[in-house]
Design a protein around this motif. Structure first.
Motif, PDB file in Angstrom:
ATOM      1  N   PRO A  61       0.803  -1.224   0.000  1.00  0.00           N
ATOM      2  CA  PRO A  61       0.000   0.000   0.000  1.00  0.00           C
ATOM      3  C   PRO A  61       0.838   1.277   0.000  1.00  0.00           C
ATOM      4  CG  PRO A  61      -0.004  -1.008   2.174  1.00  0.00           C
ATOM      5  CD  PRO A  61       0.682  -1.982   1.257  1.00  0.00           C
ATOM      6  N   GLU A  62       2.094   1.148   0.398  1.00  0.00           N
ATOM      7  CA  GLU A  62       3.017   2.293   0.371  1.00  0.00           C
ATOM      8  C   GLU A  62       4.281   1.872  -0.355  1.00  0.00           C
ATOM      9  OE1 GLU A  62       4.852   5.540   3.440  1.00  0.00           O
ATOM     10  OE2 GLU A  62       5.175   3.423   3.953  1.00  0.00           O
ATOM     11  N   VAL A  63       4.709   2.687  -1.313  1.00  0.00           N
ATOM     12  CA  VAL A  63       5.939   2.433  -2.059  1.00  0.00           C
ATOM     13  C   VAL A  63       6.798   3.686  -2.030  1.00  0.00           C
ATOM     14  CG1 VAL A  63       6.947   1.853  -4.308  1.00  0.00           C
ATOM     15  CG2 VAL A  63       4.821   0.747  -3.569  1.00  0.00           C
ATOM     16  N   LEU A  64       8.064   3.520  -1.697  1.00  0.00           N
ATOM     17  CA  LEU A  64       9.026   4.618  -1.638  1.00  0.00           C
ATOM     18  C   LEU A  64      10.196   4.313  -2.564  1.00  0.00           C
ATOM     19  CD1 LEU A  64       9.245   4.949   2.267  1.00  0.00           C
ATOM     20  CD2 LEU A  64       7.651   6.134   0.737  1.00  0.00           C
ATOM     21  N   ILE A  65      10.893   5.360  -2.954  1.00  0.00           N
ATOM     22  CA  ILE A  65      12.117   5.225  -3.743  1.00  0.00           C
ATOM     23  C   ILE A  65      13.260   5.826  -2.944  1.00  0.00           C
ATOM     24  CG2 ILE A  65      13.315   5.868  -5.881  1.00  0.00           C
ATOM     25  CD1 ILE A  65      10.541   6.116  -7.199  1.00  0.00           C
ATOM     26  N   SER A  66      14.351   5.096  -2.847  1.00  0.00           N
ATOM     27  CA  SER A  66      15.546   5.589  -2.169  1.00  0.00           C
ATOM     28  C   SER A  66      16.531   6.071  -3.222  1.00  0.00           C
ATOM     29  CB  SER A  66      16.170   4.478  -1.315  1.00  0.00           C
ATOM     30  OG  SER A  66      17.422   4.879  -0.803  1.00  0.00           O
ATOM     31  N   SER A  67      16.761   7.381  -3.259  1.00  0.00           N
ATOM     32  CA  SER A  67      17.678   7.967  -4.243  1.00  0.00           C
ATOM     33  C   SER A  67      18.064   9.361  -3.804  1.00  0.00           C
ATOM     34  CB  SER A  67      17.016   8.026  -5.625  1.00  0.00           C
ATOM     35  OG  SER A  67      17.852   8.716  -6.543  1.00  0.00           O
ATOM     36  N   ASN A  68      19.278   9.762  -4.155  1.00  0.00           N
ATOM     37  CA  ASN A  68      19.716  11.133  -3.911  1.00  0.00           C
ATOM     38  C   ASN A  68      19.507  12.029  -5.124  1.00  0.00           C
ATOM     39  OD1 ASN A  68      20.660  10.775  -1.191  1.00  0.00           O
ATOM     40  ND2 ASN A  68      22.381   9.626  -2.026  1.00  0.00           N
ATOM     41  N   GLN A  69      18.814  11.498  -6.137  1.00  0.00           N
ATOM     42  CA  GLN A  69      18.480  12.269  -7.331  1.00  0.00           C
ATOM     43  C   GLN A  69      16.976  12.182  -7.593  1.00  0.00           C
ATOM     44  OE1 GLN A  69      21.590  10.153  -9.826  1.00  0.00           O
ATOM     45  NE2 GLN A  69      21.999  12.261 -10.469  1.00  0.00           N
ATOM     46  N   PRO A  70      16.181  12.814  -6.740  1.00  0.00           N
ATOM     47  CA  PRO A  70      14.718  12.699  -6.866  1.00  0.00           C
ATOM     48  C   PRO A  70      14.178  13.200  -8.197  1.00  0.00           C
ATOM     49  CG  PRO A  70      15.330  14.442  -5.329  1.00  0.00           C
ATOM     50  CD  PRO A  70      16.570  13.677  -5.611  1.00  0.00           C
ATOM     51  N   VAL A  80      10.383  10.166  -2.636  1.00  0.00           N
ATOM     52  CA  VAL A  80      11.784   9.787  -2.813  1.00  0.00           C
ATOM     53  C   VAL A  80      12.529  10.126  -1.526  1.00  0.00           C
ATOM     54  CG1 VAL A  80      13.887  10.122  -4.148  1.00  0.00           C
ATOM     55  CG2 VAL A  80      11.664  10.166  -5.301  1.00  0.00           C
ATOM     56  N   ILE A  81      13.184   9.136  -0.958  1.00  0.00           N
ATOM     57  CA  ILE A  81      13.888   9.289   0.314  1.00  0.00           C
ATOM     58  C   ILE A  81      15.373   9.470   0.044  1.00  0.00           C
ATOM     59  CG2 ILE A  81      14.283   8.275   2.584  1.00  0.00           C
ATOM     60  CD1 ILE A  81      11.327   8.844   1.834  1.00  0.00           C
ATOM     61  N   ARG A  82      15.927  10.552   0.542  1.00  0.00           N
ATOM     62  CA  ARG A  82      17.354  10.832   0.371  1.00  0.00           C
ATOM     63  C   ARG A  82      18.168  10.294   1.540  1.00  0.00           C
ATOM     64  NH1 ARG A  82      18.852  15.560  -2.788  1.00  0.00           N
ATOM     65  NH2 ARG A  82      17.063  16.562  -3.793  1.00  0.00           N
ATOM     66  N   ASP A  83      19.449  10.048   1.284  1.00  0.00           N
ATOM     67  CA  ASP A  83      20.375   9.735   2.364  1.00  0.00           C
ATOM     68  C   ASP A  83      20.636  10.994   3.182  1.00  0.00           C
ATOM     69  OD1 ASP A  83      20.546   7.230   1.255  1.00  0.00           O
ATOM     70  OD2 ASP A  83      22.538   7.535   0.369  1.00  0.00           O
ATOM     71  N   GLU A  84      20.732  10.832   4.487  1.00  0.00           N
ATOM     72  CA  GLU A  84      21.125  11.964   5.327  1.00  0.00           C
ATOM     73  C   GLU A  84      22.632  12.169   5.271  1.00  0.00           C
ATOM     74  OE1 GLU A  84      19.681  11.608   9.287  1.00  0.00           O
ATOM     75  OE2 GLU A  84      17.585  11.881   8.706  1.00  0.00           O
ATOM     76  N   VAL A  85      23.365  11.063   5.130  1.00  0.00           N
ATOM     77  CA  VAL A  85      24.821  11.117   5.017  1.00  0.00           C
ATOM     78  C   VAL A  85      25.213  10.412   3.722  1.00  0.00           C
ATOM     79  CG1 VAL A  85      27.035  10.511   6.054  1.00  0.00           C
ATOM     80  CG2 VAL A  85      25.077  11.090   7.525  1.00  0.00           C
ATOM     81  N   ILE A  86      25.833  11.150   2.815  1.00  0.00           N
ATOM     82  CA  ILE A  86      26.218  10.583   1.516  1.00  0.00           C
ATOM     83  C   ILE A  86      27.450   9.694   1.680  1.00  0.00           C
ATOM     84  CG2 ILE A  86      26.887  11.138  -0.857  1.00  0.00           C
ATOM     85  CD1 ILE A  86      24.055  11.988  -0.121  1.00  0.00           C
ATOM     86  N   GLY A  87      27.476   8.609   0.920  1.00  0.00           N
ATOM     87  CA  GLY A  87      28.667   7.772   0.886  1.00  0.00           C
ATOM     88  C   GLY A  87      28.629   6.560   1.787  1.00  0.00           C
ATOM     89  N   ARG A  88      27.479   6.306   2.414  1.00  0.00           N
ATOM     90  CA  ARG A  88      27.403   5.154   3.314  1.00  0.00           C
ATOM     91  C   ARG A  88      26.693   3.960   2.668  1.00  0.00           C
ATOM     92  NH1 ARG A  88      26.401   7.566   9.379  1.00  0.00           N
ATOM     93  NH2 ARG A  88      24.243   7.793   8.669  1.00  0.00           N
ATOM     94  N   GLY A  89      26.441   4.060   1.359  1.00  0.00           N
ATOM     95  CA  GLY A  89      25.960   2.924   0.599  1.00  0.00           C
ATOM     96  C   GLY A  89      24.541   2.501   0.915  1.00  0.00           C
ATOM     97  N   PRO A  90      24.175   1.277   0.515  1.00  0.00           N
ATOM     98  CA  PRO A  90      22.798   0.812   0.698  1.00  0.00           C
ATOM     99  C   PRO A  90      22.368   0.680   2.153  1.00  0.00           C
ATOM    100  CG  PRO A  90      24.199  -0.963  -0.136  1.00  0.00           C
ATOM    101  CD  PRO A  90      24.997   0.302  -0.241  1.00  0.00           C
ATOM    102  N   LEU A  91      23.321   0.539   3.076  1.00  0.00           N
ATOM    103  CA  LEU A  91      22.941   0.482   4.492  1.00  0.00           C
ATOM    104  C   LEU A  91      22.260   1.776   4.914  1.00  0.00           C
ATOM    105  CD1 LEU A  91      23.015  -1.322   7.009  1.00  0.00           C
ATOM    106  CD2 LEU A  91      25.173  -0.203   7.629  1.00  0.00           C
ATOM    107  N   GLU A  92      22.740   2.899   4.397  1.00  0.00           N
ATOM    108  CA  GLU A  92      22.089   4.186   4.664  1.00  0.00           C
ATOM    109  C   GLU A  92      20.691   4.204   4.056  1.00  0.00           C
ATOM    110  OE1 GLU A  92      21.759   8.387   5.786  1.00  0.00           O
ATOM    111  OE2 GLU A  92      23.058   6.756   6.449  1.00  0.00           O
ATOM    112  N   GLY A  93      20.534   3.602   2.872  1.00  0.00           N
ATOM    113  CA  GLY A  93      19.210   3.522   2.251  1.00  0.00           C
ATOM    114  C   GLY A  93      18.241   2.723   3.092  1.00  0.00           C
ATOM    115  N   LEU A  94      18.709   1.604   3.661  1.00  0.00           N
ATOM    116  CA  LEU A  94      17.865   0.819   4.556  1.00  0.00           C
ATOM    117  C   LEU A  94      17.454   1.648   5.777  1.00  0.00           C
ATOM    118  CD1 LEU A  94      18.754  -1.682   2.846  1.00  0.00           C
ATOM    119  CD2 LEU A  94      18.973  -2.924   5.017  1.00  0.00           C
ATOM    120  N   TYR A  95      18.414   2.352   6.344  1.00  0.00           N
ATOM    121  CA  TYR A  95      18.150   3.129   7.557  1.00  0.00           C
ATOM    122  C   TYR A  95      17.106   4.214   7.298  1.00  0.00           C
ATOM    123  CZ  TYR A  95      19.185   5.798  11.814  1.00  0.00           C
ATOM    124  OH  TYR A  95      19.096   6.448  13.024  1.00  0.00           O
TER     125      TYR A  95
END
Length: 215
Positions: A61-70, A80-95
């Motif tokens: 019912p809810e779909v999000l996109i993880s990207s720093n280029q919305p 579109v959900i951005r990383d708060e800290v760039i460079g931490r890879g997919p673990l940051e996307g999960l968080y």
């Protein structure tokens, strides 16, 4: 070498009961080996992002996109959900995805998997309330970017991010985990090679396009 692949268009139009969970497309990778954005590689005129989003919309019912280029995903009209800290890879996307999701349970999938299977994802979901994470385990290894995570994982992920331990599976030991092995899945699904196929290099992409058989 992968065997011949068959194209099956994601069945977003099929009406299936939705899962009480959020689906997140991880599209923030650098695609350094591919040398172009993997999310927008196309099969029969559909980008990999579009194919995956159709599957996610059919299930969640809810779909999000993880990207720093919305700006690249405006046409999908999804958060579109951005990383708060760039460079931490997919673990940051999960968080960030777990923090942003409305549901406690979140399915994360990488944008470079062309042949997602709705029923396989539903099969994995049946353990998602009882464990902090549900991860497929094939002979080739774990598939942490085609997996369910519960919000309870947040503290363990945060600890690893702060410690610079950025490999996704490194936080698993701090959580209750269900590893769904190939034997369990193959009892219900015969085409696991396709379902977990992902694209990393131009050579792999060329191979897929040469060997797929439209159905």
């Amino acid at each position: 070498m992968r065997r011949s692949l068959e194209i099956s268009t994601p069945k977003s139009e099929i009406q299936v009961p939705r899962l009480q969970a959020t689906g997140v497309l991880l599209a923030g990778g650098k695609s350094s080996r591919m040398k172009k954005d993997k999310a927008f590689l196309e099969i029969e005129g559909q980008s990999l992002a579009e194919r995956s989003l159709k599957v996610l919309k059919a299930l969640f019912p809810e779909v999000l996109i993880s990207s720093n280029q919305p700006e690249l995903f405006v046409q999908y009209e999804l958060p579109v959900i951005r990383d708060e800290v760039i460079g931490r890879g997919p673990l940051e996307g999960l968080y960030q995805g777990l923090k942003a999701a409305k549901h406690d349970v979140v399915f994360f999938v990488a944008c470079d998997m062309p042949f997602l299977e709705i029923e396989l994802i539903r099969f994995l979901a049946k353990w998602s309330s009882d464990y902090d994470l549900v991860v497929p385990k094939l002979q080739s290894g774990l598939h942490p970017l085609h997996a369910f995570y519960h919000r309870r994982c947040l503290s363990a992920i945060k600890n690893n991010l702060e410690a610079g331990r950025l490999k996704i599976i490194d936080f698993y030991s701090a959580c209750s985990a269900k590893y769904v092995d190939e034997k369990e899945m193959s009892g219900c699904f015969t085409d696991l090679t396709n379902a977990f196929c992902n694209v990393n290099t131009p050579e792999e992409w060329s191979y897929i396009n040469k060997t797929i058989t439209p159905i």
